[in-house]
Design a protein around this motif. Structure first.
Motif, short mmCIF file in Angstrom:
data_model
loop_
_atom_site.label_atom_id
_atom_site.label_comp_id
_atom_site.label_asym_id
_atom_site.label_seq_id
_atom_site.Cartn_x
_atom_site.Cartn_y
_atom_site.Cartn_z
N UNK A 53 15.25 -52.31 71.59
CA UNK A 53 13.92 -52.40 70.98
C UNK A 53 12.92 -52.77 72.08
N UNK A 54 12.03 -51.84 72.37
CA UNK A 54 11.01 -52.06 73.39
C UNK A 54 11.63 -52.50 74.72
N UNK A 55 12.53 -51.67 75.22
CA UNK A 55 13.27 -51.98 76.44
C UNK A 55 13.00 -50.97 77.56
N UNK A 56 11.76 -50.47 77.63
CA UNK A 56 11.47 -49.43 78.61
C UNK A 56 11.65 -49.90 80.06
N UNK A 57 11.56 -51.21 80.30
CA UNK A 57 11.71 -51.71 81.66
C UNK A 57 13.16 -51.71 82.12
N UNK A 58 14.11 -51.76 81.16
CA UNK A 58 15.51 -51.93 81.52
C UNK A 58 16.41 -50.76 81.14
N UNK A 59 16.01 -49.98 80.15
CA UNK A 59 16.96 -49.08 79.50
C UNK A 59 17.52 -48.02 80.44
N UNK A 60 16.73 -47.53 81.39
CA UNK A 60 17.24 -46.46 82.26
C UNK A 60 18.38 -46.96 83.14
N UNK A 61 18.21 -48.11 83.77
CA UNK A 61 19.27 -48.64 84.63
C UNK A 61 20.52 -48.95 83.81
N UNK A 62 20.32 -49.48 82.60
CA UNK A 62 21.45 -49.80 81.74
C UNK A 62 22.24 -48.54 81.38
N UNK A 63 21.53 -47.53 80.88
CA UNK A 63 22.20 -46.30 80.43
C UNK A 63 22.87 -45.58 81.60
N UNK A 64 22.20 -45.50 82.73
CA UNK A 64 22.81 -44.83 83.89
C UNK A 64 24.11 -45.53 84.30
N UNK A 65 24.12 -46.85 84.23
CA UNK A 65 25.33 -47.58 84.61
C UNK A 65 26.45 -47.35 83.59
N UNK A 66 26.11 -47.05 82.35
CA UNK A 66 27.13 -46.85 81.31
C UNK A 66 27.69 -45.43 81.33
N UNK A 67 26.82 -44.44 81.48
CA UNK A 67 27.34 -43.06 81.51
C UNK A 67 28.06 -42.79 82.83
N UNK A 68 27.88 -43.66 83.82
CA UNK A 68 28.58 -43.50 85.09
C UNK A 68 29.89 -44.26 85.15
N UNK A 69 30.39 -44.71 84.00
CA UNK A 69 31.65 -45.45 83.99
C UNK A 69 32.83 -44.58 84.42
N UNK A 82 13.16 -48.96 66.26
CA UNK A 82 11.75 -48.95 65.92
C UNK A 82 10.87 -49.36 67.11
N UNK A 83 11.22 -48.90 68.29
CA UNK A 83 10.45 -49.27 69.48
C UNK A 83 9.04 -48.69 69.43
N UNK A 84 8.11 -49.42 70.04
CA UNK A 84 6.73 -48.94 70.12
C UNK A 84 6.37 -48.56 71.56
N UNK A 85 7.37 -48.55 72.45
CA UNK A 85 7.12 -48.16 73.83
C UNK A 85 7.91 -46.88 74.14
N UNK A 86 8.19 -46.64 75.41
CA UNK A 86 8.82 -45.38 75.82
C UNK A 86 10.35 -45.44 75.84
N UNK A 87 10.95 -46.41 75.18
CA UNK A 87 12.41 -46.56 75.21
C UNK A 87 13.11 -45.27 74.81
N UNK A 88 12.76 -44.72 73.66
CA UNK A 88 13.42 -43.52 73.16
C UNK A 88 13.19 -42.32 74.08
N UNK A 89 11.99 -42.19 74.60
CA UNK A 89 11.67 -41.05 75.48
C UNK A 89 12.51 -41.10 76.76
N UNK A 90 12.74 -42.28 77.27
CA UNK A 90 13.53 -42.42 78.49
C UNK A 90 14.97 -42.01 78.25
N UNK A 91 15.53 -42.46 77.13
CA UNK A 91 16.92 -42.09 76.81
C UNK A 91 17.03 -40.59 76.57
#
Length: 401
Positions: A53-69, A82-91
């Protein structure tokens, strides 16, 4: 003055006991190691579940580290709560960038509106569990970053230790002075208060600990404990769910994973104050006697000794009181140093120097606990990420701000 001497001796004895308890915990605290790769890991499907939820500052690094397992049988599910920032767009962009053969490895889910009676994160995790297909449910926070070996190492440890829930001590990314001062208090609390060697050996739910950055369940244990639906109104969901797993008769373990994952929990001192205020009193199960006892011992053991040393510069105090108080302060700092040497990630010199300010850390912790108690009993509730949770009930209301 005899009272001060006697009190100083008592404080010394208590601090020595705490120090010994801390050392035992550190020596017995199992560290997840990639050396376990020598043993074949389970081939079961793992669902890595990320509420965001509203994690645009962190979500890219998190997801990249997970899909790179380095683990093939893996699905990563991110729920946009229900984010109001770019979280969904980044994913979504990260999904589009994946090769066609890898696109099924990452999915973006749209969170439903939050029902009454639910804490937001709990409802997000519940929705994720409904979509997950894996035999293992690996919940993690959106502000975490994982080494490529994390999932494989976690599963190998669970298989070898025959536990149904694994949670861990992560590393913490500390940036501002406020974070360096206050965040180590979390680790200090756990390692001085809890007998960590008993968590995996004693089935009592009270001897359970949970840490949101890493909660990996065998599916049957998660279901038997009732999942997040059974604790839908609990603010401190990770600890409460760990206790539920033990209450259902399953085994858990708490391990050191700070070399495998780290998180940056709060981006400002204000966020840290609010975040800790919503959980500190909950950590003591909203027991006022327990919280007041902690406040009393914190003041007595960690604040009074340095104050007596400072006071001796202005008034005459017995030599024994001064020496004992100085020794008590040094012992408390030594405890912090031991934890900093074990779990420090970066800026080691600054981290070690700030151990000298341990009394200031404890003062801040006491103030936050008092604020947490005030929120609870004055029915002020808790605001977090644009949602308000009443202390009379957990029904959230949308905030305008």
């Amino acid at each position: 003055m005899n009272f001060l001497v006697d009190a100083s001796y008592i404080i010394s004895g208590m601090l020595i006991l705490l120090f010994m308890h801390l050392i035992i915990n550190l020596l017995c605290f199992c560290r997840l190691s990639v050396s376990s790769w020598e043993k074949a890991s389970p081939a079961s499907l793992v669902s890595v579940l990320v509420p965001a939820r509203n994690e645009q500052e962190h979500i890219e690094m998190c997801v990249r580290s997970l899909i790179g397992q380095h683990y093939e049988q893996l699905e990563v599910l991110v729920l946009d709560d229900q984010s109001t920032d770019a979280t969904a767009a980044i994913v979504k962009r990260l999904i589009d960038e994946l090769p066609a053969t890898q696109k099924k490895r990452l999915r973006l889910l749209r969170g439903k509106p939050l029902p009454a009676g639910w804490v937001g994160k709990n409802f997000a995790c519940f929705q994720l569990s409904q979509y997950a297909q894996g035999a293992y449910l690996f919940f993690t926070d959106a502000d975490t970053v994982h080494a490529p070996e994390t999932v494989r190492t976690v599963l190998e440890y669970m298989d070898r230790a025959r536990v149904d829930l694994l949670t861990a001590q992560p590393g913490y990314e500390l940036k501002g002075i406020g974070e360096h001062l206050l965040m180590p208090l979390l680790c200090f609390r756990v390692f001085t208060l809890l007998p960590l060697t008993l968590i995996s050996r004693v089935p009592k739910p009270v001897l359970a600990v949970g840490n949101g950055p890493l909660l990996c369940f065998r599916r049957q244990a998660y279901k038997a404990a009732g999942g997040h639906k059974a604790i839908k109104e609990h603010i401190l969901e990770d600890v409460t769910l760990a206790r539920s797993v033990k209450a259902a008769g399953y085994r858990m373990a708490f391990v050191d994973a700070h070399k495998l994952l780290y998180c940056h929990m709060y981006t400002s001192f204000a966020n840290m104050w609010t975040g800790f205020s919503k959980t500190f009193f909950a950590f003591y199960s909203y027991s006022l006697p327990a919280a007041l006892a902690i406040l009393f011992f914190d003041v007595t053991l960690f604040i009074v000794p340095p104050l007596l040393v400072l006071l001796s510069l202005f008034i005459s105090l017995p030599r024994a009181v001064i020496l004992l108080s100085l020794g008590n302060y040094c012992l408390a700092v030594l405890m912090r140093l031991c934890l900093a040497c074990r779990f420090g990630r970066s800026q080691r010199v600054l981290t070690l120097l700030l151990c000298l300010l341990h009394p200031a850390t404890v003062i801040l912790g006491c103030l936050i606990l008092l604020n947490s108690i005030r929120w609870h009993f004055r029915k002020l509730g808790t605001e977090w990420k644009g949602r308000y949770y009443s202390s009379q009930n957990s029904s959230p209301e949308r905030l305008d701000c």
